[in-house]
Enzyme design. Structure first.
Site, mmCIF file in Angstrom:
data_model
loop_
_atom_site.group_PDB
_atom_site.id
_atom_site.type_symbol
_atom_site.label_atom_id
_atom_site.label_comp_id
_atom_site.label_asym_id
_atom_site.label_seq_id
_atom_site.Cartn_x
_atom_site.Cartn_y
_atom_site.Cartn_z
ATOM 1 N N HIS A 1 16.301 -36.384 -9.374
ATOM 2 C CA HIS A 1 15.617 -36.913 -8.195
ATOM 3 C C HIS A 1 14.136 -36.547 -8.200
ATOM 4 C CE1 HIS A 1 19.412 -38.225 -6.568
ATOM 5 N NE2 HIS A 1 19.912 -37.042 -6.879
ATOM 6 N N ARG B 1 3.811 -0.189 -4.847
ATOM 7 C CA ARG B 1 3.535 -0.740 -3.527
ATOM 8 C C ARG B 1 2.195 -1.472 -3.461
ATOM 9 N NH1 ARG B 1 6.866 1.350 0.415
ATOM 10 N NH2 ARG B 1 5.430 0.501 1.915
ATOM 11 N N ASN C 1 -1.509 2.013 5.717
ATOM 12 C CA ASN C 1 -0.721 0.888 5.217
ATOM 13 C C ASN C 1 -0.391 0.025 6.425
ATOM 14 O OD1 ASN C 1 1.156 -0.836 4.054
ATOM 15 N ND2 ASN C 1 2.823 0.657 4.208
ATOM 16 N N GLY C 2 -0.846 -1.214 6.406
ATOM 17 C CA GLY C 2 -0.579 -2.089 7.540
ATOM 18 C C GLY C 2 -1.794 -2.957 7.839
ATOM 19 N N CYS D 1 0.847 -1.187 0.000
ATOM 20 C CA CYS D 1 0.000 0.000 0.000
ATOM 21 C C CYS D 1 0.886 1.242 0.000
ATOM 22 C CB CYS D 1 -0.937 0.102 1.194
ATOM 23 S SG CYS D 1 -2.151 -1.203 1.276
ATOM 24 N N GLU E 1 16.489 -17.470 -9.439
ATOM 25 C CA GLU E 1 16.135 -16.082 -9.734
ATOM 26 C C GLU E 1 15.497 -15.961 -11.128
ATOM 27 O OE1 GLU E 1 15.665 -13.547 -8.156
ATOM 28 O OE2 GLU E 1 15.832 -11.864 -9.540
ATOM 29 N N TRP F 1 -3.026 -2.466 -1.660
ATOM 30 C CA TRP F 1 -2.724 -3.888 -1.867
ATOM 31 C C TRP F 1 -3.601 -4.585 -0.838
ATOM 32 C CZ3 TRP F 1 -0.735 -8.137 0.803
ATOM 33 C CH2 TRP F 1 -0.301 -9.207 0.008
ATOM 34 N N LYS G 1 11.750 -14.575 -11.822
ATOM 35 C CA LYS G 1 11.468 -13.451 -12.719
ATOM 36 C C LYS G 1 10.380 -13.826 -13.714
ATOM 37 C CE LYS G 1 12.768 -10.764 -11.044
ATOM 38 N NZ LYS G 1 13.646 -10.574 -9.908
ATOM 39 N N GLU H 1 6.861 -14.178 -11.973
ATOM 40 C CA GLU H 1 6.191 -12.976 -11.483
ATOM 41 C C GLU H 1 5.808 -12.033 -12.612
ATOM 42 O OE1 GLU H 1 8.507 -10.481 -8.842
ATOM 43 O OE2 GLU H 1 10.345 -11.064 -9.822
ATOM 44 N N LYS I 1 5.771 -3.959 -4.342
ATOM 45 C CA LYS I 1 7.230 -3.821 -4.299
ATOM 46 C C LYS I 1 7.798 -4.019 -2.902
ATOM 47 C CE LYS I 1 11.203 -2.680 -6.116
ATOM 48 N NZ LYS I 1 11.828 -3.748 -6.911
#
Ligand code: F6R
Length: 632
Positions: free
Chosen positions: A528, A27, A101-102, A2, A505, A75, A509, A512, A627
């Protein structure tokens, strides 16, 4: 998560707020809304589901006069993605308006109590209870006529104040369990804005005759270079005459401002279509900036001023515990290989969200290292706190100056890479890996590393940016490859040793940005289990430079080919052998094995970017993500 921005000053608030929140959209972008307080004590506003552009479109050319206002991009945590749940939220009468935000953990109990007292709620959010709690402090609902319901377009009812605005906020906040970054306005006090923080980042930009409150610095750059970072349990009262900061006991705090040296242009896309692409292309500069002034080439060593005060602890360290999330965690895993092989020190790298729950056993000689671009990731911060509270020297590699992790750590190293706006972290990764290479030199040279080896690493590190630039020139070829493989819905990314974290990584990428299933796997581990998935519709991406595990990687490629799997290989320039077995090859220049991740990650970042763009997705703001992940 947020984004929040609040403004009180001399300019019309809405353009400042919209511009500020656009810089924070990474955010959260489920919905957005604002409330502006006009000089007639009337609060007006708008809300929209979706991105800031949807809100801006809804506003159109309409004017919202008023020099005080708040804005939010959400968010979602509590309550669906609807207009009613979009912030700002208000009390019953539309007097108190706030953006949050929270998470208010005890919101259900509080809401039940407030309902019993006669408050009426308009949203399903946890946030709305805060507005009603403040209202209850100022003007208890039971003691007055029935509520009328506040609306962003409604005229605010007059509240008979039983206390001052800031006192009421303070009392309300004391009832909350949870986290908040809050900016609050009160319709009948147009000259005051209150901001408060507990575990959710919040800063106040100190402009000339104006204040901008924001959840991170990117929103204030244009108006203020000096900022006050609020600490947990602090509240700022901003008026046209000045600002004061209090704790929740209303004891005034004397706070020093900090200077932010990011120019506003750095938070712009400039000529790039997306922040992600811009930031991939800023990778070489990021490495330069993170390394500049920190290498002592002659001595084959590094000098990290931010770690000076913990040098005795580092010298005597017996183990390093690295903790981070997502991309920063992958950088940490690369660091683990570097520090163990060349630094000569045992390292354990943990996902921060697991670290404190697994009750880590600390030992004499442990040093903790958090890695975080934003410096605000809740899990990483919690891990750092856990280590620090147990008396372990707590270090951090952080990009955002003045962020919570940066301030909480005992010592640290700043990345100096400017704002990273694209939600997918790219330039931060290469910067973090290059700082871990510096740390390896620093620690290694205190131990077994020879000056010759130190010089080799240090010299090679200075060449990395140019080598990265060479890879970036292949961006169009990588786009062609993304087109070729665009029809596939599953990918396996494989690597060994230094390039195993790079495989993770690369897969992260792609997932997402493209919402395509991708899995990172140790190339030796694939037999395996993961190899069972392979057929002609399940391509593999091998990160296989000519290093100490090259031959093993070639065998693994053969194993995939034997099962009709398609192979894209990231390989060392001039490697003809790999070209004969892989379906497609992206070449990277030769460098020291420990530094290859700085090069091999670049084509994977580009591949994910082009893949997402070809699918028509908003690569800068992938769905469901934010973010800065400030909730656990
Ligand atoms: C992935 C990504 C995230 C972050 C993670 C940690 O592209 O951006 O995985 O790396 O949320 O963020 P910081 O580094 O801010 O702690």
């Amino acid at each position: 998560m947020c984004g929040i921005v609040g403004y009180i000053g001399k300019e019309e608030a809405l353009p400042v707020l919209l511009e500020g929140i656009k810089n924070l959209e990474y955010r959260g972008y489920d919905s957005a809304g604002f409330a502006i307080l006009g000089e007639d004590e009337k609060v007006s506003g708008e809300k929209a589901v979706g991105k800031i552009s949807a809100l801006a479109e809804k506003v159109g050319g309409r004017k919202f006069g008023g020099k005080t206002g708040i804005i939010h991009s959400r968010w979602a945590t509590h309550g669906g993605v609807t207009e009613a749940n979009a912030h700002p939220h208000s009390d019953c009468k539309g007097v108190i308006w706030l953006a949050h935000n929270g998470i208010v953990e005890n919101y259900k109990e509080l809401k039940d109590e407030l309902n019993k007292k006669g408050h009426s709620f308009k949203s399903e959010t946890d946030t709305e209870v805060i507005a009603h709690l403040i209202e209850e402090e100022l003007n208890p609902v039971r003691s007055r006529a029935p509520a009328q319901g506040g609306s962003p377009e409604g005229t605010a009812g007059a509240a008979t104040s039983n206390g001052t605005f800031s006192n009421a906020v303070r009392n309300a906040l004391k009832k909350i369990r949870g986290t908040y970054g809050l900016v609050i306005l009160k319709s009948d006090e147009p000259d005051t804005l209150v901001a408060a923080r507990n575990f959710s980042p919040l800063l106040v930009g100190l402009g000339e005759g104006e204040y901008i409150v924001a959840s991170d610095a990117a929103a204030v750059l244009k108006h203020a270079k000096n900022v006050l970072y609020l600490d947990d349990g602090e509240m700022a009262v901003l008026t046209r005459d000045g600002h004061r900061v209090f704790d929740l006991e209303m004891r005034e705090r004397d706070k020093e401002s900090q200077v932010i040296d990011w120019s506003p242009e750095r938070a712009q896309k400039n000529c790039y279509p997306h922040f992600m692409l811009k930031e991939i292309f800023e990778g070489p500069e990021a490495v330069e900036n993170s390394v500049r002034g920190r290498l002592v080439l002659e001595e084959g060593n590094a000098k990290l001023g931010g770690l000076e005060k913990v040098m005795p602890a580092l010298r005597n360290a017996k183990r390093i515990l690295i903790s981070a999330c997502g991309t920063a965690y992958h950088a940490g895993r690369v660091g683990e290989y570097m520090l163990e092989e060349y630094g000569g020190i045992p390292v354990e790298t943990d996902i921060a969200s697991e670290f404190r729950y697994r009750k880590p056993v600390f030992r004499e000689g442990d040093v903790f290292l958090a890695i975080s671009q934003s410096g605000e990731t809740a899990d990483t911060l919690a891990a750092l706190r856990e280590a620090k509270e147990k008396g372990v020297p707590a270090l951090a590699v952080v990009n955002v100056v003045g962020s919570t992790i940066a301030r909480y750590a005992d010592a640290g190293v700043y990345q100096h890479i400017g704002p990273e706006i694209g939600v997918a972290s790219t330039k931060a990764f290469v910067s973090q890996v290059s700082i871990l290479a510096l740390l390896t030199l620093l620690i290694g040279r205190q131990r077994e590393m020879s000056v010759v080896m130190g010089r080799r690493i240090a010299n090679e590190l200075t060449k990395i940016p140019e080598l990265m630039r060479k890879i970036l020139k292949q961006s169009d070829n990588v786009a062609t490859l993304a087109r070729k493989y665009g029809k596939y819905g599953n990918f396996l990314y494989l690597g060994r040793k230094y390039n195993l974290p790079v495989a993770y990584e690369g897969a992260l990428k792609l997932k997402e940005i493209s919402y395509v299933h991708a899995e990172g796997c140790g190339a030796g581990e694939m037999k395996h289990g993961s190899i069972a998935m392979i057929d002609e519709n399940f391509p593999s991406v091998f990160i296989a430079p000519q290093d100490s595990v090259y031959e093993k990687m070639i065998s693994n490629i053969e194993e995939i080919k034997a099962r009709r799997g398609l192979v894209i290989a990231v390989a060392t320039e001039g490697d003809k052998k790999i070209a004969d077995i892989a379906d497609d090859v992206i070449y990277i220049p030769k460098t020291l094995e420990m530094l290859t991740p700085l090069l091999s990650v670049v084509p994977l970042q580009l591949f994910a970017y082009h893949f997402g763009v070809l699918r028509g997705l908003d690569v800068d703001k992938p769905r469901n993500l934010a973010k800065s992940v400030t909730v656990e």
